[in-house]
Every structure is written in structure tokens, then in C-alpha cells.
Design a protein around this motif. Structure first.
Motif, short mmCIF file in Angstrom:
data_model
loop_
_atom_site.label_atom_id
_atom_site.label_comp_id
_atom_site.label_asym_id
_atom_site.label_seq_id
_atom_site.Cartn_x
_atom_site.Cartn_y
_atom_site.Cartn_z
N LEU A 115 65.55 17.76 -68.54
CA LEU A 115 65.87 17.63 -69.96
C LEU A 115 64.67 17.81 -70.89
N ASN A 116 63.45 17.70 -70.35
CA ASN A 116 62.27 17.73 -71.20
C ASN A 116 61.96 19.13 -71.71
N VAL A 121 61.65 13.97 -74.55
CA VAL A 121 62.14 12.91 -73.67
C VAL A 121 61.15 11.75 -73.67
N VAL A 160 66.52 11.05 -75.04
CA VAL A 160 66.30 12.48 -75.27
C VAL A 160 66.70 12.78 -76.71
N PRO A 182 66.13 20.81 -78.77
CA PRO A 182 65.21 19.72 -78.41
C PRO A 182 64.16 19.52 -79.49
#
Length: 138
Positions: free
Chosen positions: A70-71, A76, A84, A92
Motif C-alpha cells: 500500500l505504501n 502509510v 493509509v 496516495p
């Protein structure tokens, strides 16, 4: 003639008052529909994020693996589960207003996951899921 002119002015003022009331009602309806539309967009975005988070949870075996997947752009944070962050376009963003909080609990070969999506600190959507661990008892 003055009497006729006075009745015309009164009628004009009454019509003006009615138009002002109608404009106020229409502005109120527009504001209400705009608020509902924004809330619906946040809910739709939250469902998408929760679904993505659940897929990552099922595909990984630990918080560390989930964080790696997810980073992006350092969005995150690992504090009591994963946090997140995303912006309004679901990109993101470490300073994003939408946050996906993922907590994972493992017990007896079963992993339970709780996903909470918030927007500006207000909970929008929650999802509970789980799976049998790959290395656990089956």
C-alpha cells in the motif's frame, strides 16, 4: 389616479416578496442536494478503498507486507494497525483527507481484518473481513 398607482406598488411589492421566498427555497434545495451529492461521492470512494484494502489483506500475511503493497509517496503510517492516506482523487497522499485504517488480528489459524474509512476524521464506511491463514490450520 393616486389610488391606482398605490395598488400597483403594493402588488409589485407582494410579487417581489414571493420571488424572494421562491429564490430562498430553491437555494436551500440546491444546498441540500449538493451536500447529499458530496456525501454520496465520499461513500462511493470509501467503498472502493475498503475493497482494495480487503484484497491486499487477503493477499498478504502480515502488516509489514500490507504496508509494502500500500505504501506509495510515504502515505502509510504504522500505528496500532495501518493508516493509509489518500487525497480526494483517491491518489496516495501523506496529507490526504481520506484515511483507510486497517487492523489485523490473528487467532487459531484465522486472520480477522477491520477496515475503517474516514474523511476529515468522520467515519464514512466500515468493513469486516477475514481469511484462513496460509500457514495456519485448515
Amino acid at each position: 389616479m393616486k389610488k391606482n398607482n398605490l395598488s400597483f406598488m403594493v402588488e409589485l411589492l407582494i410579487m417581489l416578496a414571493i420571488i424572494i421566498v421562491m429564490i430562498n427555497v430553491l437555494v436551500g434545495v440546491y444546498a441540500s442536494s449538493r451536500k447529499t451529492s458530496v456525501e454520496a461521492k465520499h461513500l462511493s470512494d470509501a467503498v472502493i478503498l475498503a475493497s482494495n484494502g480487503a484484497e491486499v489483506f487477503i493477499a498478504t500475511d502480515s502488516d509489514e507486507e500490507m504496508a509494502k503493497v500500500l505504501n506509495q509517496n510515504d502515505n502509510v503510517k504504522n500505528d496500532d494497525g495501518l493508516s493509509v492516506y489518500y487525497n480526494d482523487k483517491l491518489e496516495p497522499d501523506p496529507d490526504g483527507r481520506m484515511m483507510m485504517k486497517i487492523t489485523r488480528e490473528e487467532k487459531d489459524g484465522f486472520a480477522h481484518c477491520s477496515i475503517t474509512i474516514t474523511y476529515d476524521g468522520e467515519t464514512v464506511y466500515e468493513l469486516e473481513t477475514g481469511c484462513v491463514q496460509r500457514g495456519g490450520e485448515q
